[in-house]
Design a protein around this motif. Structure first.
Motif, PDB file in Angstrom:
ATOM      1  N   LEU A  66     -25.159  22.727 -13.051  1.00 17.30           N
ATOM      2  CA  LEU A  66     -25.076  24.064 -14.072  1.00 17.30           C
ATOM      3  C   LEU A  66     -23.650  24.427 -14.270  1.00 17.30           C
ATOM      4  CD1 LEU A  66     -28.344  26.108 -12.740  1.00 17.30           C
ATOM      5  CD2 LEU A  66     -27.857  24.879 -15.283  1.00 17.30           C
ATOM      6  N   TYR A  67     -22.950  24.280 -12.774  1.00 18.21           N
ATOM      7  CA  TYR A  67     -21.516  24.541 -12.803  1.00 18.21           C
ATOM      8  C   TYR A  67     -20.776  23.417 -13.644  1.00 18.21           C
ATOM      9  CZ  TYR A  67     -16.672  25.801 -11.590  1.00 18.21           C
ATOM     10  OH  TYR A  67     -15.416  26.155 -11.410  1.00 18.21           O
ATOM     11  N   VAL A  68     -21.065  22.319 -13.633  1.00 20.75           N
ATOM     12  CA  VAL A  68     -20.293  20.995 -14.322  1.00 20.75           C
ATOM     13  C   VAL A  68     -20.369  21.343 -15.621  1.00 20.75           C
ATOM     14  CG1 VAL A  68     -20.318  18.624 -14.782  1.00 20.75           C
ATOM     15  CG2 VAL A  68     -20.651  19.443 -12.429  1.00 20.75           C
ATOM     16  N   ILE A  69     -21.510  21.669 -16.368  1.00 21.25           N
ATOM     17  CA  ILE A  69     -21.576  22.011 -17.793  1.00 21.25           C
ATOM     18  C   ILE A  69     -20.786  23.257 -18.099  1.00 21.25           C
ATOM     19  CG2 ILE A  69     -23.181  22.813 -19.550  1.00 21.25           C
ATOM     20  CD1 ILE A  69     -25.434  21.169 -18.277  1.00 21.25           C
ATOM     21  N   TYR A  70     -20.677  24.049 -17.141  1.00 16.91           N
ATOM     22  CA  TYR A  70     -20.043  25.436 -17.477  1.00 16.91           C
ATOM     23  C   TYR A  70     -18.209  25.243 -17.415  1.00 16.91           C
ATOM     24  CZ  TYR A  70     -17.760  30.045 -16.474  1.00 16.91           C
ATOM     25  OH  TYR A  70     -16.653  31.071 -16.243  1.00 16.91           O
ATOM     26  N   PHE A  71     -18.142  24.379 -16.612  1.00 12.32           N
ATOM     27  CA  PHE A  71     -16.836  24.057 -16.204  1.00 12.32           C
ATOM     28  C   PHE A  71     -16.284  23.312 -17.637  1.00 12.32           C
ATOM     29  CE2 PHE A  71     -13.457  20.930 -15.238  1.00 12.32           C
ATOM     30  CZ  PHE A  71     -12.405  21.842 -14.880  1.00 12.32           C
ATOM     31  N   VAL A  72     -17.053  22.405 -18.087  1.00 11.51           N
ATOM     32  CA  VAL A  72     -16.584  21.701 -19.385  1.00 11.51           C
ATOM     33  C   VAL A  72     -16.515  22.613 -20.372  1.00 11.51           C
ATOM     34  CG1 VAL A  72     -17.456  19.893 -20.984  1.00 11.51           C
ATOM     35  CG2 VAL A  72     -17.344  19.287 -18.674  1.00 11.51           C
ATOM     36  N   LEU A  73     -17.375  23.625 -20.550  1.00 13.18           N
ATOM     37  CA  LEU A  73     -17.282  24.253 -21.813  1.00 13.18           C
ATOM     38  C   LEU A  73     -16.484  25.471 -21.881  1.00 13.18           C
ATOM     39  CD1 LEU A  73     -21.278  25.246 -22.189  1.00 13.18           C
ATOM     40  CD2 LEU A  73     -19.917  23.596 -23.562  1.00 13.18           C
ATOM     41  N   THR A  74     -15.900  25.694 -20.431  1.00 15.78           N
ATOM     42  CA  THR A  74     -14.992  26.827 -20.242  1.00 15.78           C
ATOM     43  C   THR A  74     -13.555  26.422 -19.973  1.00 15.78           C
ATOM     44  OG1 THR A  74     -15.620  27.294 -17.973  1.00 15.78           O
ATOM     45  CG2 THR A  74     -16.456  28.531 -19.922  1.00 15.78           C
ATOM     46  N   ARG A  75     -13.178  24.975 -19.770  1.00 16.66           N
ATOM     47  CA  ARG A  75     -11.916  24.649 -19.303  1.00 16.66           C
ATOM     48  C   ARG A  75     -10.924  24.981 -20.218  1.00 16.66           C
ATOM     49  NH1 ARG A  75     -12.402  18.164 -19.104  1.00 16.66           N
ATOM     50  NH2 ARG A  75     -12.642  17.796 -21.397  1.00 16.66           N
ATOM     51  N   LYS A  76      -9.819  24.777 -19.806  1.00 15.99           N
ATOM     52  CA  LYS A  76      -8.440  25.334 -20.490  1.00 15.99           C
ATOM     53  C   LYS A  76      -7.967  24.066 -20.844  1.00 15.99           C
ATOM     54  CE  LYS A  76      -7.938  29.424 -17.775  1.00 15.99           C
ATOM     55  NZ  LYS A  76      -7.970  29.728 -16.347  1.00 15.99           N
ATOM     56  N   PRO A  77      -6.954  23.816 -21.873  1.00 14.84           N
ATOM     57  CA  PRO A  77      -6.432  22.619 -22.339  1.00 14.84           C
ATOM     58  C   PRO A  77      -5.659  21.639 -21.255  1.00 14.84           C
ATOM     59  CG  PRO A  77      -6.114  24.338 -23.841  1.00 14.84           C
ATOM     60  CD  PRO A  77      -6.636  25.141 -22.521  1.00 14.84           C
ATOM     61  N   GLY A  78      -5.136  22.453 -20.331  1.00 10.84           N
ATOM     62  CA  GLY A  78      -4.242  21.601 -19.184  1.00 10.84           C
ATOM     63  C   GLY A  78      -5.350  21.228 -18.064  1.00 10.84           C
ATOM     64  N   GLU A  79      -6.432  21.623 -17.768  1.00 15.15           N
ATOM     65  CA  GLU A  79      -7.417  21.298 -16.773  1.00 15.15           C
ATOM     66  C   GLU A  79      -7.947  19.901 -16.965  1.00 15.15           C
ATOM     67  OE1 GLU A  79      -9.205  25.245 -14.672  1.00 15.15           O
ATOM     68  OE2 GLU A  79     -10.163  24.588 -16.710  1.00 15.15           O
ATOM     69  N   LYS A  80      -8.051  19.124 -16.167  1.00 12.98           N
ATOM     70  CA  LYS A  80      -8.692  17.868 -16.066  1.00 12.98           C
ATOM     71  C   LYS A  80      -9.779  17.747 -14.927  1.00 12.98           C
ATOM     72  CE  LYS A  80      -5.129  15.342 -16.054  1.00 12.98           C
ATOM     73  NZ  LYS A  80      -4.075  14.448 -16.114  1.00 12.98           N
ATOM     74  N   LEU A  81     -10.680  17.053 -15.311  1.00  8.39           N
ATOM     75  CA  LEU A  81     -11.592  16.657 -13.939  1.00  8.39           C
ATOM     76  C   LEU A  81     -11.593  15.108 -13.522  1.00  8.39           C
ATOM     77  CD1 LEU A  81     -14.093  17.601 -12.186  1.00  8.39           C
ATOM     78  CD2 LEU A  81     -15.585  16.925 -13.978  1.00  8.39           C
TER      79      LEU A  81
END
Length: 81
Positions: A66-81
């Motif tokens: 659930l958090y992984v999906i949230y992270f992908v949907l709300t990440r900023k342009p400079g953030e990478k995983l």
């Protein structure tokens, strides 16, 4: 570099259905049956990268995918995983 080390350490803890076999009465015996899933590892690494908080990383690890999906949907342009 620390993120890579953390990811490698956590990947060794990922549960594997190894050393399992079925006995003569149909019951499956497993030596290793629980651990940390891939979703949990991704959630902890993403949470740590964004928040730098152990408590939040632990909480997000519980919610895993659930958090992984949230992270992908709300990440900023400079953030990478």
């Amino acid at each position: 570099m620390n993120k890579i080390k953390l990811m490698l350490i956590l990947l060794f803890v990922v549960p594997l259905e190894c050393y399992s076999h079925e006995s003569s009465n149909g019951i499956r015996n497993t030596a290793i049956s629980s651990g940390i899933s891939l979703g949990t590892v991704l959630a902890v690494v993403a949470s740590w990268e964004r928040n730098k908080s152990v408590l939040l990383a632990f909480l997000h690890g519980i919610f895993s995918w659930l958090y992984v999906i949230y992270f992908v949907l709300t990440r900023k342009p400079g953030e990478k995983l």
